[in-house]
Design an enzyme around this catalytic site. Structure first.
Site, PDB file in Angstrom:
ATOM      1  N   ASP A   1       0.884  -1.173   0.000  1.00  0.00           N
ATOM      2  CA  ASP A   1       0.000   0.000   0.000  1.00  0.00           C
ATOM      3  C   ASP A   1       0.915   1.215   0.000  1.00  0.00           C
ATOM      4  O   ASP A   1       1.541   1.529   1.007  1.00  0.00           O
ATOM      5  CB  ASP A   1      -0.892  -0.032   1.254  1.00  0.00           C
ATOM      6  CG  ASP A   1      -1.712   1.254   1.428  1.00  0.00           C
ATOM      7  OD1 ASP A   1      -1.665   2.138   0.546  1.00  0.00           O
ATOM      8  OD2 ASP A   1      -2.393   1.366   2.463  1.00  0.00           O
TER       9      ASP A   1
ATOM     10  N   LYS B   1       2.646  11.548  -3.245  1.00  0.00           N
ATOM     11  CA  LYS B   1       1.666  10.866  -4.082  1.00  0.00           C
ATOM     12  C   LYS B   1       0.766  11.866  -4.805  1.00  0.00           C
ATOM     13  O   LYS B   1       0.260  11.571  -5.884  1.00  0.00           O
ATOM     14  CB  LYS B   1       0.836   9.938  -3.194  1.00  0.00           C
ATOM     15  CG  LYS B   1      -0.016   8.933  -3.930  1.00  0.00           C
ATOM     16  CD  LYS B   1      -0.582   7.961  -2.917  1.00  0.00           C
ATOM     17  CE  LYS B   1      -1.617   7.049  -3.505  1.00  0.00           C
ATOM     18  NZ  LYS B   1      -2.122   6.120  -2.469  1.00  0.00           N
TER      19      LYS B   1
ATOM     20  N   GLU C   1      -7.234   0.717  -4.442  1.00  0.00           N
ATOM     21  CA  GLU C   1      -7.208   0.536  -2.991  1.00  0.00           C
ATOM     22  C   GLU C   1      -8.521   0.000  -2.404  1.00  0.00           C
ATOM     23  O   GLU C   1      -8.491  -0.940  -1.603  1.00  0.00           O
ATOM     24  CB  GLU C   1      -6.817   1.860  -2.310  1.00  0.00           C
ATOM     25  CG  GLU C   1      -5.340   2.169  -2.508  1.00  0.00           C
ATOM     26  CD  GLU C   1      -5.007   3.632  -2.353  1.00  0.00           C
ATOM     27  OE1 GLU C   1      -5.877   4.409  -1.916  1.00  0.00           O
ATOM     28  OE2 GLU C   1      -3.866   4.007  -2.679  1.00  0.00           O
TER      29      GLU C   1
ATOM     30  N   ASP D   1     -13.159   4.951   1.962  1.00  0.00           N
ATOM     31  CA  ASP D   1     -11.734   5.052   2.299  1.00  0.00           C
ATOM     32  C   ASP D   1     -11.309   6.509   2.384  1.00  0.00           C
ATOM     33  O   ASP D   1     -11.200   7.194   1.376  1.00  0.00           O
ATOM     34  CB  ASP D   1     -10.904   4.314   1.236  1.00  0.00           C
ATOM     35  CG  ASP D   1      -9.397   4.381   1.499  1.00  0.00           C
ATOM     36  OD1 ASP D   1      -8.957   5.164   2.385  1.00  0.00           O
ATOM     37  OD2 ASP D   1      -8.645   3.664   0.814  1.00  0.00           O
TER      38      ASP D   1
END
Ligand code: ADP
Ligand code: MG
Length: 622
Positions: free
Chosen positions: A13, A76, A174, A196
């Site tokens: 992850d 990211k 994800e 999420d």
């Protein structure tokens, strides 16, 4: 007979805030996160470029305040994006970010680095963590990305893997990974909503699980919403309060808080620490030391809820849209799963449960669940799990620009992948020998409102009247969600075809150079890290011993006091030099020399020392 052994694939992850690596334990068949030597599961996705070398994770995170210009976090957000995409948020980052051929480069610690290079440092640390665990080289990984990542962002993620020496065998969304982790626990059959909320991204996915098959029915979300934004609103609120309450001191010292990178970092970390404490406590006290004054403030959970309420509300509309896309009413959702550290905020959980009208599951650790799912997917690919299959969907429609700037969609959003589509086009001008193809992604009618993915030309068409050439355009999306586009003119036997590279600035040679560099610097980087870790540990011990001496030296005989003082001086000297083994030895020696003192301080004095040690830790963790 030869023994066949599955080649091991790890699940990663690669988070905006934290990254983790996991594997499926052969003995139990269950996925497990691999901890570092200190037992920590989460690796902060922070990289520091110091004159002594590259630091990653906790060691880098500790540098954030002292070296804001050379420490990269939330990288990211920049993966596979160009300057236009990210320029609005640059003011929140203490390092310079500049455009470079369709991507951005970061100016950190006197170097220019690309986002994939920074992510590669994180991936490499996780790879090494897995190698230390298995005591064998790890070369393959499944890596997760937010469902909304477009083609260039996925490509950038693969490049980061290559730079780190990892073959990214599969990229998984994800939320899909999270549901896979829950699926392995046989949580349920039926329709699952995965909510999420991490540090920098929000994803909502609606999945159907049946007979061991996971099918993504719809995805939605916001690539730009998460716990970082909570921190930001709290930070701005604190800034205003400080400027108001310490106006006089600020004017006197000429401090420009909002422009002081170090002070802003300090505030950001304090805001986050307070937020995290308020997930379990109703009220907390915040203490931030500045050069000329110390700021104290009591914050309640209600204060934070008031500040973040609009941000939490912004996650609810995408949930409704995802439901609509899946053609479902909320009563048809069987399970709601919470993923990401920010779902620990009680207000978030409350709002999600209100929206879906049911209790949400979070029995797997929300920080770990994505990595666990990546490990399950890795095990499936390695051939270790055969009764599960994963179907993903395209998050946005894909098409090409046609006459007048109109988009012609070849693959609509929420199409199950892998998939391909084919459509015929023709020319609009007599004798046209070249056709421009513009590949776009998005839901808008006009190409200029969509995201431009690639442009290329189909050349060598025989001159014909307009409308006569037959140009076949093929879109192919592989299992990783990466798109290939080809065009061919069919009427003349002499067909031409071309393949698109995504508009994404890292060339093959760039990537190769980075792979080489990372090997070249690997040893120096490891040595630098070990030295800095040894120094950090020495600093902690030195601080505690100095404090203990200050409070308890009257309990000691003269000779013993001298023994401790000289051990302390020896460690101070060793710390200033470069020999990390010597620093370790002297740290152990000083610890040993103070054992008796610690025993002597077991009573009230001890309580005092522990109290101040705790205060020191809390300050550090802010
Ligand atoms: P990402 O997927 O973006 O890497 P994570 O899932 O690790 O992120 O979540 C990180 C975010 O979760 C950070 O913003 C962090 O502050 C927040 N977070 C972690 N623990 C808590 C908590 N107990 N309460 C509130 N927020 C938390
Ligand atoms: Mg995450």
């Amino acid at each position: 007979m030869t023994e066949t052994r599955l080649s091991r694939i790890i699940g990663i992850d690669l988070g905006t805030t934290n990254s983790l690596v996991a594997y499926v334990d052969e003995a139990t068949g269950l996925p497990r996160v691999i901890a570092d030597r200190e037992g920590r599961m989460l690796l902060p996705s922070v990289v520091a470029f110091t004159p002594e070398g590259i630091l990653v994770g906790e060691a880098a995170r500790r540098q954030l305040v002292r070296r804001p210009q050379s420490t990269v976090y939330s990288v990211k957000r920049f993966m596979g994006r160009d300057y236009e995409d990210v320029k609005d948020e640059l003011r929140y980052f203490p390092f310079a970010i500049r455009p470079a051929d369709g991507i951005v480069k970061l100016d950190v610690g006197g170097r220019q680095v690309t986002p994939p290079e920074v992510s590669a440092v994180v991936l490499k640390a996780l790879k090494e963590r897995a190698e230390a665990h298995f005591k064998e080289p790890m070369e393959k990984a499944v890596v997760t990305v937010p469902a909304y990542f477009n083609d260039s962002q996925r490509q950038a993620t693969r490049d980061a893997g290559r730079i780190a020496g990892l073959d990214v065998v599969r990229i998984v969304n994800e939320p899909t990974a999270a549901s896979l982790a829950y699926g392995l626990h046989r949580l349920s059959e039926g329709v699952i909503a995965v909510y999420d909320l991490g540090g920098g991204t929000f994803d909502i996915s609606i999945l159907r699980v049946k007979d061991g098959i996971f099918e993504v029915l719809a995805t939605n979300g916001n690539t730009h919403l998460g716990g970082d934004d909570f921190d930001r609103v709290i930070m701005l609120w604190l800034l205003e309060d400080i400027q108001c309450r310490h106006h006089a001191e600020i004017v006197r010292s000429g401090l420009d808080l909002a422009r002081d990178g170090e002070a802003m970092q300090e505030l950001r970390l304090a805001a986050e620490a307070a937020k995290i404490r308020l997930s379990t406590e109703e009220r907390t006290r915040l203490t931030i030391p500045f050069a000329d004054f110390t700021y104290h403030q009591d914050i309640t959970r209600a204060d934070v809820e008031r500040l973040i309420e609009p941000l939490v509300a912004r996650t609810l509309e995408p949930c409704r849209r995802a439901l609509a896309d899946a053609g479902l009413r909320r009563e048809q959702i069987d399970q709601v799963v919470l993923v990401g550290g920010s779902t620990r905020v009680p207000l978030v959980r409350r709002r999600v449960e209100e929206l879906f009208g049911r209790t949400a599951h979070s029995h797997l650790n929300p920080d770990e669940v994505v990595a666990l799912g990546a490990a399950v997917q890795a095990q499936i690919l390695a051939g270790g799990i055969t009764d599960m299959l994963l179907l993903d969907v395209t998050p946005l429609s894909l098409g090409i620009e046609t006459l007048g700037g109109i988009v012609s969609i070849l693959i609509p959003r929420n199409t199950t992948i892998p998939t391909s589509a084919r459509e015929m086009f023709t020319t609009s001008v007599d004798g046209q020998t070249v056709v421009d193809l513009h590949v776009v992604q998005g839901e808008r009618e006009l190409a200029k409102d969509c995201r431009s993915l690639a442009r290329f030309e189909l050349r060598g068409i025989d001159p014909m009247p307009a409308g006569l050439p037959k140009i076949e355009v093929t879109f192919l999306i592989d299992a990783n969600g990466i798109l290939q586009v080809a065009a061919k003119e069919l009427r003349t036997g002499k067909a031409a075809s071309i393949e698109v590279k995504p508009t994404y600035g890292l060339s093959e040679t760039d990537v190769e150079r980075m792979v080489e560099e990372s090997f070249q610097y690997a040893e120096a980087d490891v040595n630098a890290r070990l030295l800095i870790e040894a120094r950090n540990e020495a600093d902690t011990v030195l601080t505690h011993v100095r404090r203990a001496l200050g409070q308890g030296s009257h309990l000691l005989a003269e000779e013993e006091r001298r023994g401790i003082t000289s051990a302390l001086e020896e460690l101070e000297q060793a710390r200033a030099a470069q020999d990390r083994d010597l620093i370790r030895d002297k740290t152990t020696a000083l610890n040993h020399a103070t054992e008796h003192l610690a025993e002597l301080m077991m009573d009230a004095a001890l309580k005092g020392a522990l109290g101040s040690k705790r205060a020191a830790e809390i300050m550090e963790s802010q």
